[in-house]
Design a protein around this motif. Structure first.
Motif, PDB file in Angstrom:
ATOM      1  N   ILE A 169       0.840  -1.210   0.000  1.00 35.58           N
ATOM      2  CA  ILE A 169       0.000   0.000   0.000  1.00 35.58           C
ATOM      3  C   ILE A 169       0.877   1.264   0.000  1.00 35.58           C
ATOM      4  CG2 ILE A 169      -1.812   1.250   1.249  1.00 35.58           C
ATOM      5  CD1 ILE A 169      -2.793  -1.352  -0.039  1.00 35.58           C
ATOM      6  N   ALA A 170       2.019   1.221   0.691  1.00 36.91           N
ATOM      7  CA  ALA A 170       2.936   2.378   0.693  1.00 36.91           C
ATOM      8  C   ALA A 170       3.424   2.667  -0.725  1.00 36.91           C
ATOM      9  CB  ALA A 170       4.117   2.115   1.633  1.00 36.91           C
ATOM     10  N   GLN A 171       3.713   1.588  -1.451  1.00 35.28           N
ATOM     11  CA  GLN A 171       4.194   1.750  -2.829  1.00 35.28           C
ATOM     12  C   GLN A 171       3.087   2.272  -3.736  1.00 35.28           C
ATOM     13  OE1 GLN A 171       5.772  -1.872  -4.435  1.00 35.28           O
ATOM     14  NE2 GLN A 171       7.830  -0.996  -4.532  1.00 35.28           N
ATOM     15  N   MET A 172       1.874   1.754  -3.515  1.00 37.47           N
ATOM     16  CA  MET A 172       0.730   2.125  -4.346  1.00 37.47           C
ATOM     17  C   MET A 172       0.433   3.630  -4.252  1.00 37.47           C
ATOM     18  SD  MET A 172      -2.843   0.013  -4.138  1.00 37.47           S
ATOM     19  CE  MET A 172      -2.130  -1.601  -4.193  1.00 37.47           C
ATOM     20  N   PHE A 173       0.546   4.190  -3.023  1.00 36.89           N
ATOM     21  CA  PHE A 173       0.155   5.595  -2.823  1.00 36.89           C
ATOM     22  C   PHE A 173       1.338   6.523  -2.554  1.00 36.89           C
ATOM     23  CE2 PHE A 173      -3.603   3.072  -1.710  1.00 36.89           C
ATOM     24  CZ  PHE A 173      -4.518   3.639  -2.580  1.00 36.89           C
ATOM     25  N   ASN A 174       2.544   5.939  -2.494  1.00 40.16           N
ATOM     26  CA  ASN A 174       3.754   6.735  -2.263  1.00 40.16           C
ATOM     27  C   ASN A 174       3.698   7.545  -0.962  1.00 40.16           C
ATOM     28  OD1 ASN A 174       6.341   7.252  -3.188  1.00 40.16           O
ATOM     29  ND2 ASN A 174       5.750   9.239  -4.042  1.00 40.16           N
ATOM     30  N   ILE A 175       3.174   6.917   0.090  1.00 42.47           N
ATOM     31  CA  ILE A 175       3.150   7.550   1.415  1.00 42.47           C
ATOM     32  C   ILE A 175       3.468   6.495   2.488  1.00 42.47           C
ATOM     33  CG2 ILE A 175       1.479   9.407   0.947  1.00 42.47           C
ATOM     34  CD1 ILE A 175      -0.659   7.557   2.175  1.00 42.47           C
ATOM     35  N   ALA A 176       3.689   6.980   3.710  1.00 43.82           N
ATOM     36  CA  ALA A 176       3.921   6.055   4.828  1.00 43.82           C
ATOM     37  C   ALA A 176       2.611   5.381   5.220  1.00 43.82           C
ATOM     38  CB  ALA A 176       4.494   6.814   6.019  1.00 43.82           C
ATOM     39  N   VAL A 177       2.706   4.093   5.550  1.00 47.03           N
ATOM     40  CA  VAL A 177       1.511   3.294   5.846  1.00 47.03           C
ATOM     41  C   VAL A 177       1.778   2.396   7.051  1.00 47.03           C
ATOM     42  CG1 VAL A 177       0.084   1.398   4.960  1.00 47.03           C
ATOM     43  CG2 VAL A 177       0.698   3.280   3.450  1.00 47.03           C
ATOM     44  N   LEU A 178       0.741   2.217   7.866  1.00 48.12           N
ATOM     45  CA  LEU A 178       0.801   1.278   8.995  1.00 48.12           C
ATOM     46  C   LEU A 178      -0.044   0.050   8.651  1.00 48.12           C
ATOM     47  CD1 LEU A 178       1.510   0.899  12.136  1.00 48.12           C
ATOM     48  CD2 LEU A 178      -0.745   1.866  12.552  1.00 48.12           C
ATOM     49  N   ALA A 179       0.471  -1.136   8.943  1.00 46.73           N
ATOM     50  CA  ALA A 179      -0.346  -2.359   8.782  1.00 46.73           C
ATOM     51  C   ALA A 179      -0.276  -3.170  10.070  1.00 46.73           C
ATOM     52  CB  ALA A 179       0.147  -3.189   7.607  1.00 46.73           C
ATOM     53  N   ASP A 180      -1.321  -3.972  10.278  1.00 47.93           N
ATOM     54  CA  ASP A 180      -1.438  -4.814  11.485  1.00 47.93           C
ATOM     55  C   ASP A 180      -1.651  -6.241  11.030  1.00 47.93           C
ATOM     56  OD1 ASP A 180      -3.269  -6.473  13.136  1.00 47.93           O
ATOM     57  OD2 ASP A 180      -3.557  -4.743  14.439  1.00 47.93           O
ATOM     58  N   ASP A 181      -0.761  -7.156  11.433  1.00 48.32           N
ATOM     59  CA  ASP A 181      -1.065  -8.569  11.255  1.00 48.32           C
ATOM     60  C   ASP A 181      -1.139  -9.187  12.641  1.00 48.32           C
ATOM     61  OD1 ASP A 181      -1.615 -10.428   9.020  1.00 48.32           O
ATOM     62  OD2 ASP A 181      -0.194 -11.655  10.132  1.00 48.32           O
ATOM     63  N   SER A 182      -2.232  -9.850  12.904  1.00 49.12           N
ATOM     64  CA  SER A 182      -2.460 -10.316  14.266  1.00 49.12           C
ATOM     65  C   SER A 182      -3.131 -11.672  14.248  1.00 49.12           C
ATOM     66  CB  SER A 182      -3.307  -9.290  15.023  1.00 49.12           C
ATOM     67  OG  SER A 182      -4.368  -8.817  14.222  1.00 49.12           O
ATOM     68  N   GLY A 183      -3.242 -12.286  15.428  1.00 48.67           N
ATOM     69  CA  GLY A 183      -3.883 -13.591  15.501  1.00 48.67           C
ATOM     70  C   GLY A 183      -3.806 -14.175  16.889  1.00 48.67           C
ATOM     71  N   LEU A 184      -4.364 -15.377  16.992  1.00 51.57           N
ATOM     72  CA  LEU A 184      -4.483 -16.078  18.270  1.00 51.57           C
ATOM     73  C   LEU A 184      -3.599 -17.319  18.238  1.00 51.57           C
ATOM     74  CD1 LEU A 184      -6.020 -16.451  20.980  1.00 51.57           C
ATOM     75  CD2 LEU A 184      -7.767 -17.712  19.678  1.00 51.57           C
ATOM     76  N   ILE A 185      -2.768 -17.475  19.274  1.00 45.27           N
ATOM     77  CA  ILE A 185      -1.877 -18.630  19.383  1.00 45.27           C
ATOM     78  C   ILE A 185      -2.353 -19.487  20.547  1.00 45.27           C
ATOM     79  CG2 ILE A 185       0.480 -19.310  20.005  1.00 45.27           C
ATOM     80  CD1 ILE A 185       1.463 -16.894  18.505  1.00 45.27           C
ATOM     81  N   ILE A 186      -2.751 -20.736  20.276  1.00 48.24           N
ATOM     82  CA  ILE A 186      -3.262 -21.619  21.325  1.00 48.24           C
ATOM     83  C   ILE A 186      -2.251 -22.736  21.562  1.00 48.24           C
ATOM     84  CG2 ILE A 186      -5.160 -23.138  22.017  1.00 48.24           C
ATOM     85  CD1 ILE A 186      -7.009 -21.493  20.191  1.00 48.24           C
ATOM     86  N   ASP A 187      -1.773 -22.844  22.814  1.00 40.76           N
ATOM     87  CA  ASP A 187      -0.693 -23.801  23.101  1.00 40.76           C
ATOM     88  C   ASP A 187      -1.111 -25.241  22.810  1.00 40.76           C
ATOM     89  OD1 ASP A 187       1.148 -21.828  23.890  1.00 40.76           O
ATOM     90  OD2 ASP A 187       0.176 -21.672  25.848  1.00 40.76           O
ATOM     91  N   ALA A 188      -2.339 -25.620  23.225  1.00 41.35           N
ATOM     92  CA  ALA A 188      -2.782 -27.011  23.049  1.00 41.35           C
ATOM     93  C   ALA A 188      -2.972 -27.369  21.575  1.00 41.35           C
ATOM     94  CB  ALA A 188      -4.088 -27.240  23.810  1.00 41.35           C
ATOM     95  N   LEU A 189      -3.001 -26.360  20.699  1.00 45.86           N
ATOM     96  CA  LEU A 189      -3.131 -26.615  19.252  1.00 45.86           C
ATOM     97  C   LEU A 189      -1.804 -26.334  18.540  1.00 45.86           C
ATOM     98  CD1 LEU A 189      -6.661 -25.006  18.528  1.00 45.86           C
ATOM     99  CD2 LEU A 189      -6.116 -27.386  19.088  1.00 45.86           C
ATOM    100  N   ASP A 190      -0.699 -26.461  19.275  1.00 49.27           N
ATOM    101  CA  ASP A 190       0.632 -26.227  18.689  1.00 49.27           C
ATOM    102  C   ASP A 190       0.739 -24.859  18.026  1.00 49.27           C
ATOM    103  OD1 ASP A 190       1.460 -28.800  19.449  1.00 49.27           O
ATOM    104  OD2 ASP A 190       0.632 -29.666  17.602  1.00 49.27           O
ATOM    105  N   GLY A 191       0.068 -23.870  18.591  1.00 50.92           N
ATOM    106  CA  GLY A 191       0.195 -22.503  18.082  1.00 50.92           C
ATOM    107  C   GLY A 191      -0.877 -22.100  17.077  1.00 50.92           C
ATOM    108  N   ARG A 192      -1.696 -23.046  16.636  1.00 55.68           N
ATOM    109  CA  ARG A 192      -2.777 -22.678  15.714  1.00 55.68           C
ATOM    110  C   ARG A 192      -3.840 -21.869  16.466  1.00 55.68           C
ATOM    111  NH1 ARG A 192      -2.744 -28.106  15.046  1.00 55.68           N
ATOM    112  NH2 ARG A 192      -4.929 -28.264  15.542  1.00 55.68           N
ATOM    113  N   PRO A 193      -4.669 -21.057  15.799  1.00 49.17           N
ATOM    114  CA  PRO A 193      -4.672 -20.774  14.362  1.00 49.17           C
ATOM    115  C   PRO A 193      -3.554 -19.831  13.893  1.00 49.17           C
ATOM    116  CG  PRO A 193      -6.483 -19.624  15.466  1.00 49.17           C
ATOM    117  CD  PRO A 193      -5.848 -20.510  16.493  1.00 49.17           C
ATOM    118  N   GLY A 194      -2.862 -19.112  14.779  1.00 54.76           N
ATOM    119  CA  GLY A 194      -1.678 -18.328  14.407  1.00 54.76           C
ATOM    120  C   GLY A 194      -1.912 -17.390  13.246  1.00 54.76           C
ATOM    121  N   ILE A 195      -1.014 -17.448  12.249  1.00 61.18           N
ATOM    122  CA  ILE A 195      -1.144 -16.507  11.116  1.00 61.18           C
ATOM    123  C   ILE A 195      -2.391 -16.792  10.276  1.00 61.18           C
ATOM    124  CG2 ILE A 195       1.316 -15.954  10.931  1.00 61.18           C
ATOM    125  CD1 ILE A 195       1.379 -17.885   8.472  1.00 61.18           C
ATOM    126  N   PHE A 196      -3.027 -17.951  10.514  1.00 63.36           N
ATOM    127  CA  PHE A 196      -4.239 -18.287   9.758  1.00 63.36           C
ATOM    128  C   PHE A 196      -5.518 -17.914  10.507  1.00 63.36           C
ATOM    129  CE2 PHE A 196      -0.887 -21.259   8.474  1.00 63.36           C
ATOM    130  CZ  PHE A 196      -0.761 -20.873   7.146  1.00 63.36           C
TER     131      PHE A 196
END
Ligand SMILES: O=c1[nH]c(=O)c2ncn([C@@H]3O[C@H](COP(=O)(O)OP(=O)(O)OP(=O)(O)O)[C@@H](O)[C@H]3O)c2[nH]1
Ligand SMILES: [Mg+2]
Length: 197
Positions: A59-86
């Motif tokens: 998006i920064a490249q598309m509009f030639n400005i500074a941009v903030l992005a958020d990637d987030s998720g839930l990590i569950i120990d009993a599921l070996d870290g899933r769903p994580g990035i998914f």
């Protein structure tokens, strides 16, 4: 008023960022506010950092400005870290928060309360033309309930009890969630990073 473009289409995130940035008099503009619709960015990374960078840099490249992005998720120990990035697409696409919750509760059906530890993670990336992308990370520790409770927030909030609380994240007010969340903790890191420059 100053503005910040946040490379997200998630209405839950947008509402939270609006609250955070209102306190410093910055107006949040998201991908949902643009006149020309922006195509979905494929999140092909293997980590929260890679996916946050993909969204911010494209998006920064598309509009030639500074941009903030958020990637987030839930990590569950009993599921070996899933769903994580998914987390957004755990029960398939398009994103369906209710189906994601059902899938997690089904997978945890046999897991006792003491083994239902989990954490939310938020990685913020700031990308700007011709600058190296910078990252800030925040966590929120907690446990996964047996059933949904509460109407606030989004995503997995109705099944996540933050450490030190007896209510789910979705039973907390927006102000309460925003004082303890992974997103709040990532923003605190961002503020520290900016003030140390
Ligand atoms: O209960 C929750 N409370 C939260 O505070 C929270 N933050 C993230 N999540 C989950 O993680 C996915 C992010 O995936 P994600 O970073 O790819 O975002 P997204 O695809 O929803 O929007 P975009 O920002 O990519 O446009 C979301 O959909 C949710 O399932 C949360 N769940
Ligand atoms: Mg996404």
């Amino acid at each position: 008023m100053k503005q910040i473009l946040i490379a997200t289409k998630n209405k839950g995130k947008i509402a939270e960022f609006k609250q955070f940035f209102a306190t410093v008099n910055v107006e949040v503009v998201s991908l949902l506010d643009l006149e020309e619709p922006v195509p979905d960015i494929e999140e092909t990374g293997q980590t929260f950092e890679e996916n946050a960078a993909l969204k911010a840099e494209e998006i920064a490249q598309m509009f030639n400005i500074a941009v903030l992005a958020d990637d987030s998720g839930l990590i569950i120990d009993a599921l070996d870290g899933r769903p994580g990035i998914f987390s957004a697409r755990y029960a398939g696409e398009p994103t369906d928060d209710k189906a994601n919750i059902r899938k997690v509760l089904d997978e945890l059906a046999e897991i006792p309360a003491a083994e239902r530890s989990a954490r939310f993670v938020c990685v913020l990336a700031i990308a700007a033309p011709n600058k190296a992308t910078v990252f800030y990370k925040g966590y929120c520790e907690g446990t996964i309930t047996n059933a949904e409770k509460g109407e606030n927030g989004f995503g997995y909030d109705p099944i996540f009890i933050p450490e030190g609380y007896t209510k789910t994240m979705a039973e907390l007010s927006p102000d309460e969630k925003n004082s303890i969340s992974h997103r709040k903790n990532a923003i605190s890191q961002l503020e520290k990073g900016i003030h140390s420059k």
